[in-house]
Design a protein around this motif. Structure first.
Motif, PDB file in Angstrom:
ATOM      1  N   GLY A 104      -3.091 -39.780  11.686  1.00  0.00           N
ATOM      2  CA  GLY A 104      -2.288 -40.782  12.387  1.00  0.00           C
ATOM      3  C   GLY A 104      -3.100 -41.731  13.236  1.00  0.00           C
ATOM      4  O   GLY A 104      -2.598 -42.775  13.659  1.00  0.00           O
ATOM      5  N   ASP A 105      -4.368 -41.385  13.516  1.00  0.00           N
ATOM      6  CA  ASP A 105      -5.228 -42.294  14.283  1.00  0.00           C
ATOM      7  C   ASP A 105      -5.522 -43.548  13.453  1.00  0.00           C
ATOM      8  O   ASP A 105      -5.800 -43.464  12.251  1.00  0.00           O
ATOM      9  N   LYS A 106      -5.482 -44.702  14.110  1.00  0.00           N
ATOM     10  CA  LYS A 106      -5.818 -45.962  13.455  1.00  0.00           C
ATOM     11  C   LYS A 106      -7.202 -46.392  13.906  1.00  0.00           C
ATOM     12  O   LYS A 106      -7.441 -46.593  15.101  1.00  0.00           O
ATOM     13  N   ILE A 107      -8.125 -46.529  12.956  1.00  0.00           N
ATOM     14  CA  ILE A 107      -9.510 -46.893  13.280  1.00  0.00           C
ATOM     15  C   ILE A 107      -9.601 -48.408  13.429  1.00  0.00           C
ATOM     16  O   ILE A 107      -9.289 -49.163  12.498  1.00  0.00           O
ATOM     17  N   LEU A 108     -10.010 -48.842  14.609  1.00  0.00           N
ATOM     18  CA  LEU A 108     -10.054 -50.269  14.930  1.00  0.00           C
ATOM     19  C   LEU A 108     -11.425 -50.888  14.694  1.00  0.00           C
ATOM     20  O   LEU A 108     -11.522 -52.046  14.281  1.00  0.00           O
ATOM     21  N   SER A 109     -12.497 -50.128  14.995  1.00  0.00           N
ATOM     22  CA  SER A 109     -13.839 -50.698  14.859  1.00  0.00           C
ATOM     23  C   SER A 109     -14.875 -49.596  14.678  1.00  0.00           C
ATOM     24  O   SER A 109     -14.628 -48.429  15.016  1.00  0.00           O
ATOM     25  N   VAL A 110     -16.021 -49.985  14.118  1.00  0.00           N
ATOM     26  CA  VAL A 110     -17.173 -49.088  13.959  1.00  0.00           C
ATOM     27  C   VAL A 110     -18.359 -49.773  14.610  1.00  0.00           C
ATOM     28  O   VAL A 110     -18.755 -50.868  14.199  1.00  0.00           O
ATOM     29  N   ASP A 111     -18.897 -49.137  15.669  1.00  0.00           N
ATOM     30  CA  ASP A 111     -20.011 -49.723  16.447  1.00  0.00           C
ATOM     31  C   ASP A 111     -19.700 -51.162  16.855  1.00  0.00           C
ATOM     32  O   ASP A 111     -20.557 -52.055  16.778  1.00  0.00           O
ATOM     33  N   GLY A 112     -18.472 -51.388  17.273  1.00  0.00           N
ATOM     34  CA  GLY A 112     -18.075 -52.692  17.792  1.00  0.00           C
ATOM     35  C   GLY A 112     -17.684 -53.710  16.743  1.00  0.00           C
ATOM     36  O   GLY A 112     -17.228 -54.810  17.088  1.00  0.00           O
ATOM     37  N   ILE A 113     -17.802 -53.373  15.456  1.00  0.00           N
ATOM     38  CA  ILE A 113     -17.423 -54.303  14.385  1.00  0.00           C
ATOM     39  C   ILE A 113     -16.012 -53.956  13.929  1.00  0.00           C
ATOM     40  O   ILE A 113     -15.739 -52.816  13.537  1.00  0.00           O
TER      41      ILE A 113
END
Length: 449
Positions: free
Chosen positions: A240-249
């Motif tokens: 259910g978690d929504k991933i918004l960014s990876v290392d600020g990208i």
């Protein structure tokens, strides 16, 4: 399975099933009409297997698996024993001859209905028509935004991705402007027009689809599950978690997540993911690791599976499935005649024709997609065989039916000379069509859209 061998195998399965069913139609009705069947052959050429049945019919599988035939007792092919005269084909009443000839295409249509029915009973997997547009494509210029849901196409409601594509494909062949209605992610509706009249003439449907650039939208990067002991699980990510960014990208969607993980992990396996949980952004640190999922090329992973695109599976009970099967059969029939008409009038290019290579490739792809898609494919090819065989081309079933129609009108059979001339014309037309379809197949391989 290797794509080449897979295509050959599934082509053999397809032709074996459909040709057998087609020829069985001729055989079964001929027997019911009292006509003696001398040979039932799947394939042409020399026999690689044969068996003489109790009824005296020779059943065989021949070396060239591109068709088949039923050979009946026929006075035009030699002397007929007087004791068997009543079982000879040409002496039968015209209604029996029409029934025997029409039975092959008729059985193909029956097969189509049964295949579609079974597909709906098992469940036809599909996706909701949530779309996006390729950059600088015609769909993007028309105003399609990522996450738009198609509501109507050409004024008709659509509820699935494949249904939307079918409706759009018909408009693409005519290259006429197409009105559509969409709703955005907030539910606000908009009316748009796809300017299909700007497409260049003389191309196949695949080329037009590429120019249009309408695509199934990947869902947001939402975690569906996490693997125990993998980096994401150890870091505390949950379903259910929504991933918004990876290392600020920023991560745009599910298809973008793997790309961003690969880029960031190539610099350092230590990653920081920003995740939205219950409406609040939260940072999580983890160490990506290199794996080869399913034996593929090594890549950086964190151990999550993502939510799949919204499903729109069509799964019905037996009665509803039968109704839907008849509806789909009728729709595909009208679509096919529409395409043939457009090619004859020059509205659609003959490049849309496919030959044995294209059928083989489609057979392999549909088989890999699942039983429901393979059943749909078998139904479509069976229906195409029925329609092609009913065309009024001498040597095809439709040509023979044309002769019988003339016989009904004039009161006597068509002359043998006319029939022989018609056979030559029919062979020439058939080989021309086959050659054109084969050329199209080769052209698609050498110069794909």
């Amino acid at each position: 399975m290797n794509p080449f061998f897979g295509s050959v195998f599934w082509l053999a399965v397809t032709l074996g099933v459909l040709v057998t069913f087609h020829e069985f139609g001729h055989y079964w009705v001929a027997r019911r009409c009292g006509v003696k069947v001398l040979r039932f052959s799947i394939g042409f050429g020399n026999a690689i297997w044969k068996h003489i049945g109790r009824d005296g019919t020779e059943y065989q599988i021949a070396a060239i698996p591109l068709g088949g035939y039923v050979k009946m007792l026929d006075a035009r092919e030699g002397e007929v024993d007087l004791a068997l005269r009543d079982q000879e084909f040409t002496t039968q009443p015209i209604w029996k001859r029409i029934a025997i000839v029409a039975a092959g295409p008729g059985f193909n249509i029956i097969f189509t209905v049964v295949a579609f029915w079974l597909m709906f009973v098992l469940g036809r997997a599909d996706y909701a028509p949530v779309v996006t547009a390729a950059p600088q494509s015609m769909a993007a210029e028309a105003g399609i935004q990522p996450g738009d849901r198609l509501l109507t196409v050409g004024g008709e409601p659509v509820t699935s991705w494949s249904g939307s594509i079918d409706a759009i494909a018909n408009a693409l062949l005519s290259r006429t402007p197409l009105a559509i209605t969409v709703s955005d992610r907030n539910g606000a509706q908009r009316s748009l027009v796809l300017p299909l009249n700007r497409l260049p003439a003389g191309e196949d449907i695949g080329h037009y689809m590429g120019k249009l650039g309408l695509q199934l939208a990947p869902p947001p990067a939402i975690v569906d599950s996490v693997s125990p002991s993998d980096p994401a699980s150890l870091a505390g990510l949950r379903a259910g978690d929504k991933i918004l960014s990876v290392d600020g990208i920023a991560v745009k969607d599910s298809s973008d997540l793997g790309k961003q993980i690969g880029i960031a992990a190539a610099k350092s396996p230590q990653l920081t993911l920003e995740v939205e949980r219950h409406g609040k952004p939260m940072p999580f640190s983890m160490t990506a690791r290199m794996e080869s999922p399913d034996g593929g090329a090594p890549r950086w992973v964190i151990g999550v599976t993502q939510v799949a695109p919204e499903a729109a599976t069509q799964h019905y009970g037996p009665l509803k499935a039968l109704i839907e099967s008849f509806n789909l059969t009728w729709q595909r029939t009208t679509d096919t005649f529409s395409m043939v008409g457009k090619m004859l009038t020059g509205q659609a290019s003959t490049k849309n024709m496919i030959g044995v290579i294209g059928i083989a490739q489609a057979a392999n792809m549909s088989a890999q997609a699942g039983l429901d898609r393979f059943l749909e494919f078998l139904g479509l090819v069976s229906l195409s065989l029925a329609i092609i065989n009913l065309l009024p081309i001498p040597i095809l079933d439709g040509g023979h039916l044309l002769y019988y129609l003339i016989e009904l009108i004039k009161g006597s059979p068509v002359s043998e000379r006319t029939m022989i001339a018609g056979q030559y014309v029919g062979i020439a037309l058939l080989f021309t069509l086959m050659g054109l379809a084969f050329y199209n197949d080769i052209h698609r391989i050498i110069l794909p859209s």
